[in-house]
Design a protein around this motif. Structure first.
Motif, PDB file in Angstrom:
ATOM      1  N   ARG A 187      56.515  47.122 -11.209  1.00 34.57           N
ATOM      2  CA  ARG A 187      56.790  47.342 -12.631  1.00 34.57           C
ATOM      3  C   ARG A 187      57.057  46.031 -13.364  1.00 34.57           C
ATOM      4  O   ARG A 187      56.569  45.813 -14.476  1.00 34.57           O
ATOM      5  CB  ARG A 187      58.009  48.273 -12.774  1.00 34.57           C
ATOM      6  N   GLU A 188      57.838  45.146 -12.758  1.00 33.92           N
ATOM      7  CA  GLU A 188      58.250  43.923 -13.434  1.00 33.92           C
ATOM      8  C   GLU A 188      57.187  42.822 -13.380  1.00 33.92           C
ATOM      9  O   GLU A 188      57.004  42.082 -14.340  1.00 33.92           O
ATOM     10  CB  GLU A 188      59.549  43.394 -12.796  1.00 33.92           C
ATOM     11  N   VAL A 189      56.496  42.708 -12.246  1.00 35.11           N
ATOM     12  CA  VAL A 189      55.588  41.576 -12.043  1.00 35.11           C
ATOM     13  C   VAL A 189      54.180  41.874 -12.536  1.00 35.11           C
ATOM     14  O   VAL A 189      53.530  41.025 -13.151  1.00 35.11           O
ATOM     15  CB  VAL A 189      55.564  41.159 -10.553  1.00 35.11           C
ATOM     16  N   ASP A 190      53.689  43.082 -12.275  1.00 31.53           N
ATOM     17  CA  ASP A 190      52.306  43.405 -12.669  1.00 31.53           C
ATOM     18  C   ASP A 190      52.085  43.189 -14.161  1.00 31.53           C
ATOM     19  O   ASP A 190      51.023  42.735 -14.591  1.00 31.53           O
ATOM     20  CB  ASP A 190      51.972  44.851 -12.312  1.00 31.53           C
ATOM     21  N   ALA A 191      53.107  43.530 -14.957  1.00 31.27           N
ATOM     22  CA  ALA A 191      52.957  43.415 -16.408  1.00 31.27           C
ATOM     23  C   ALA A 191      52.800  41.973 -16.863  1.00 31.27           C
ATOM     24  O   ALA A 191      52.318  41.710 -17.965  1.00 31.27           O
ATOM     25  CB  ALA A 191      54.169  44.052 -17.097  1.00 31.27           C
ATOM     26  N   ARG A 192      53.179  41.020 -16.020  1.00 31.87           N
ATOM     27  CA  ARG A 192      53.106  39.609 -16.396  1.00 31.87           C
ATOM     28  C   ARG A 192      51.726  39.009 -16.168  1.00 31.87           C
ATOM     29  O   ARG A 192      51.449  37.901 -16.636  1.00 31.87           O
ATOM     30  CB  ARG A 192      54.117  38.797 -15.577  1.00 31.87           C
ATOM     31  N   VAL A 193      50.886  39.697 -15.441  1.00 34.85           N
ATOM     32  CA  VAL A 193      49.610  39.092 -15.010  1.00 34.85           C
ATOM     33  C   VAL A 193      48.451  39.710 -15.784  1.00 34.85           C
ATOM     34  O   VAL A 193      48.222  40.923 -15.723  1.00 34.85           O
ATOM     35  CB  VAL A 193      49.396  39.280 -13.498  1.00 34.85           C
ATOM     36  N   ARG A 194      47.745  38.888 -16.530  1.00 40.23           N
ATOM     37  CA  ARG A 194      46.559  39.313 -17.267  1.00 40.23           C
ATOM     38  C   ARG A 194      45.437  38.329 -16.979  1.00 40.23           C
ATOM     39  O   ARG A 194      45.614  37.123 -17.098  1.00 40.23           O
ATOM     40  CB  ARG A 194      46.843  39.368 -18.775  1.00 40.23           C
ATOM     41  N   ILE A 195      44.264  38.826 -16.631  1.00 41.37           N
ATOM     42  CA  ILE A 195      43.100  37.980 -16.344  1.00 41.37           C
ATOM     43  C   ILE A 195      42.053  38.243 -17.423  1.00 41.37           C
ATOM     44  O   ILE A 195      41.538  39.360 -17.538  1.00 41.37           O
ATOM     45  CB  ILE A 195      42.514  38.273 -14.956  1.00 41.37           C
ATOM     46  N   SER A 196      41.738  37.231 -18.215  1.00 43.10           N
ATOM     47  CA  SER A 196      40.770  37.385 -19.300  1.00 43.10           C
ATOM     48  C   SER A 196      39.349  37.142 -18.792  1.00 43.10           C
ATOM     49  O   SER A 196      39.141  36.606 -17.701  1.00 43.10           O
ATOM     50  CB  SER A 196      41.081  36.392 -20.426  1.00 43.10           C
ATOM     51  N   ASP A 197      38.380  37.509 -19.615  1.00 48.31           N
ATOM     52  CA  ASP A 197      36.978  37.229 -19.278  1.00 48.31           C
ATOM     53  C   ASP A 197      36.741  35.727 -19.186  1.00 48.31           C
ATOM     54  O   ASP A 197      35.925  35.264 -18.371  1.00 48.31           O
ATOM     55  CB  ASP A 197      36.051  37.840 -20.337  1.00 48.31           C
ATOM     56  N   GLN A 198      37.448  34.950 -20.019  1.00 50.49           N
ATOM     57  CA  GLN A 198      37.301  33.489 -19.968  1.00 50.49           C
ATOM     58  C   GLN A 198      37.815  32.935 -18.637  1.00 50.49           C
ATOM     59  O   GLN A 198      37.236  31.991 -18.093  1.00 50.49           O
ATOM     60  CB  GLN A 198      38.058  32.839 -21.131  1.00 50.49           C
ATOM     61  N   ASP A 199      38.882  33.528 -18.112  1.00 50.82           N
ATOM     62  CA  ASP A 199      39.389  33.117 -16.800  1.00 50.82           C
ATOM     63  C   ASP A 199      38.334  33.355 -15.730  1.00 50.82           C
ATOM     64  O   ASP A 199      38.120  32.516 -14.842  1.00 50.82           O
ATOM     65  CB  ASP A 199      40.655  33.905 -16.446  1.00 50.82           C
ATOM     66  N   VAL A 200      37.685  34.499 -15.798  1.00 51.29           N
ATOM     67  CA  VAL A 200      36.645  34.829 -14.818  1.00 51.29           C
ATOM     68  C   VAL A 200      35.464  33.875 -14.954  1.00 51.29           C
ATOM     69  O   VAL A 200      34.924  33.387 -13.956  1.00 51.29           O
ATOM     70  CB  VAL A 200      36.187  36.293 -14.981  1.00 51.29           C
ATOM     71  N   ASP A 201      35.070  33.588 -16.198  1.00 49.97           N
ATOM     72  CA  ASP A 201      33.955  32.653 -16.429  1.00 49.97           C
ATOM     73  C   ASP A 201      34.247  31.293 -15.810  1.00 49.97           C
ATOM     74  O   ASP A 201      33.383  30.694 -15.159  1.00 49.97           O
ATOM     75  CB  ASP A 201      33.691  32.496 -17.935  1.00 49.97           C
ATOM     76  N   ARG A 202      35.459  30.795 -16.044  1.00 51.63           N
ATOM     77  CA  ARG A 202      35.828  29.481 -15.501  1.00 51.63           C
ATOM     78  C   ARG A 202      35.815  29.484 -13.974  1.00 51.63           C
ATOM     79  O   ARG A 202      35.331  28.542 -13.341  1.00 51.63           O
ATOM     80  CB  ARG A 202      37.211  29.066 -16.016  1.00 51.63           C
ATOM     81  N   ALA A 203      36.346  30.539 -13.389  1.00 50.07           N
ATOM     82  CA  ALA A 203      36.389  30.616 -11.922  1.00 50.07           C
ATOM     83  C   ALA A 203      34.984  30.681 -11.338  1.00 50.07           C
ATOM     84  O   ALA A 203      34.697  30.041 -10.316  1.00 50.07           O
ATOM     85  CB  ALA A 203      37.198  31.838 -11.485  1.00 50.07           C
ATOM     86  N   LEU A 204      34.108  31.443 -11.984  1.00 51.23           N
ATOM     87  CA  LEU A 204      32.724  31.524 -11.507  1.00 51.23           C
ATOM     88  C   LEU A 204      32.033  30.171 -11.609  1.00 51.23           C
ATOM     89  O   LEU A 204      31.298  29.764 -10.695  1.00 51.23           O
ATOM     90  CB  LEU A 204      31.953  32.576 -12.311  1.00 51.23           C
ATOM     91  N   ALA A 205      32.264  29.474 -12.713  1.00 48.35           N
ATOM     92  CA  ALA A 205      31.649  28.156 -12.895  1.00 48.35           C
ATOM     93  C   ALA A 205      32.142  27.182 -11.825  1.00 48.35           C
ATOM     94  O   ALA A 205      31.359  26.394 -11.270  1.00 48.35           O
ATOM     95  CB  ALA A 205      31.956  27.621 -14.290  1.00 48.35           C
ATOM     96  N   GLU A 206      33.434  27.244 -11.517  1.00 45.42           N
ATOM     97  CA  GLU A 206      33.991  26.362 -10.491  1.00 45.42           C
ATOM     98  C   GLU A 206      33.432  26.695  -9.113  1.00 45.42           C
ATOM     99  O   GLU A 206      33.088  25.798  -8.342  1.00 45.42           O
ATOM    100  CB  GLU A 206      35.515  26.482 -10.482  1.00 45.42           C
TER     101      GLU A 206
END
Length: 435
Positions: free
Chosen positions: A148-167
């Motif tokens: 409940r406390e930790v999951d709400a803190r984590v958000r992964i955007s499409d830009q995050d995914v794009d950067r990771a794929l590029a790397e």
């Protein structure tokens, strides 16, 4: 909902509970070593935890740290957990008896025994059933709070995914994952050529290679001398490297675009290869082993305990294995899951689609094999593995896989930060042992 933390917490509980370690009972000389918001942690608790941790480290084959280091780490973990449990109470986190029943069933299954056998084992090791259930309840409480406390803190955007794929793509140096366009000039060697003829043809190919490296036009020499397809000047076209013979890929791996390779010998003869184009992978091609299974689910309730559901499914399993009952028919008649109408079929699933306690059992099955009754947070299951296959993921599936990887990594960071924050907000008083 993320079940990683739940799996870790329950696994930790299992490790702590099933090691053959005698529990430390409070002695007359027991004393308080720390107060967490006025709630005591006793020396006997620390000693018992040290003994459990020491047994786990030995079982893993890792070298034992110094005793003081183990004690400090154990005490900090107890303080952190106590502060989190207090926060859970304050914020209304509650675990009902049915969830504890399920966790106890799951722990028994992990140790290949029933609940009665588990309780006898725990009593032998000095842990009473009420104490066992309290530990399981605490672990479930911590898991619920952390989700409940930790999951709400984590958000992964499409830009995050794009950067990771590029790397990942930039770091992908596998030559067989690249796309390359080669052209070839072939000096053919007849199938039954003797050593003398083979040597002559090799010399001819070597002379052509020298002419190419002195600046002559590749396309012109292909048209004049190549024994392979001369259309398009011997060009194969842009394709993934794994669609070329491995010898071609290896010979051109370090050849610059526009340059030619050394001679490549194959069953057809001597090849001279020119690298026309080379591209990094246009997309990360990933494959995954998918699993297809079917199951029968009985949901536990006040009217149907986990023990009773397991007994019913064990009888059903025996009937199915003996050939008296068909699995699909049994699923349609008994399963309390939406898949019942399809005979319990869950369709093709990627790794991580099911909760860990279900997937762990499923992954150990051979095709056609039926599990023993398996307890998860949803109830009790019979699982049959029907098929496995390896498939290449779509672009969307690759992105989702990367998103999940990023989320897992950030969950670890977020949890560590949150746990430190909870610990720092708590009033902690460390006490020296009595003289």
């Amino acid at each position: 909902m993320t079940f990683r933390l739940a799996a870790l917490a329950l696994a930790a509980a299992a490790l702590l509970l099933v090691q053959p370690v005698q529990a430390q009972k409070a002695e007359s000389a027991d004393f308080v070593v720390a107060l967490v918001n006025s709630e005591p942690i006793t020396n006997s608790e620390v000693r018992a935890a040290i003994q459990r941790v020491t047994a786990q480290i030995k079982a893993s084959g890792q070298p034992l740290p110094a005793v003081d280091e183990i004690r400090q780490g154990v005490l900090e973990r107890l303080i952190s957990d106590r502060a989190q449990l207090q926060l859970a109470t304050e914020t209304g986190v509650r675990i009902d008896d049915a969830a504890v029943d399920m966790a106890e069933q799951n722990l028994a299954r992990q140790n290949q025994m029933d609940v009665d056998g588990l309780r006898k084992r725990m009593r032998k090791d000095g842990i009473q059933p009420d104490e066992l259930r309290k530990q399981l309840r605490d672990q479930l409480t911590l898991t619920r709070l952390r989700e409940r406390e930790v999951d709400a803190r984590v958000r992964i955007s499409d830009q995050d995914v794009d950067r990771a794929l590029a790397e990942q793509q930039a770091a992908n140096t596998d030559p067989f994952a690249q796309e390359i366009n080669l052209a070839q000039l072939l000096v053919a060697v007849p199938e039954k050529a003797d050593a003398n003829l083979t040597s002559q043809l090799q010399a001819q190919a070597q002379a052509l290679l020298v002419r190419l490296r002195s600046g002559e036009d590749f396309a012109a020499l292909v048209k004049q001398y190549s024994d392979a397809d001369r259309s398009k000047a011997g060009e194969f076209g842009l394709r993934r490297a794994d669609r070329y013979p491995p010898s071609f890929v290896q010979a051109t791996q370090k050849v610059a675009v526009g340059a030619v390779s050394e001679l490549v010998r194959s069953g057809a003869g001597f090849h001279i290869l020119k690298v026309l184009e080379r591209r990094a992978p246009s997309a990360l091609a990933k494959s995954v082993q998918q699993t297809r299974a079917r199951h029968i689910l009985l949901r536990t309730s006040p009217e149907l305990s986990a023990f009773a559901a397991s007994a019913k499914l064990a009888a059903l399993r025996q009937s199915i294995v003996s050939g008296k009952t068909d699995f699909a028919a049994a699923a349609r008649d008994n399963s309390q899951d939406g898949s019942a109408a399809q005979g319990g079929d869950l369709g093709w699933a990627n790794p991580g689609m099911f909760v860990p306690e279900f997937e762990e059992v499923m992954n150990q099955l051979k095709e056609g094999e039926i599990s023993q009754p398996t307890v998860t947070r949803f109830g009790v299951h019979l699982i049959q593995l029907t098929d496995r296959r390896k498939v290449e993921l779509s672009v969307r599936e690759v992105r989702e896989q990367v998103r999940n990887q990023l989320r897992e990594a950030r969950l670890d960071e977020a949890f560590a930060s949150w746990a430190r924050d909870v610990r720092e907000r708590a009033y902690v008083e460390l006490r020296e042992p009595p003289q």
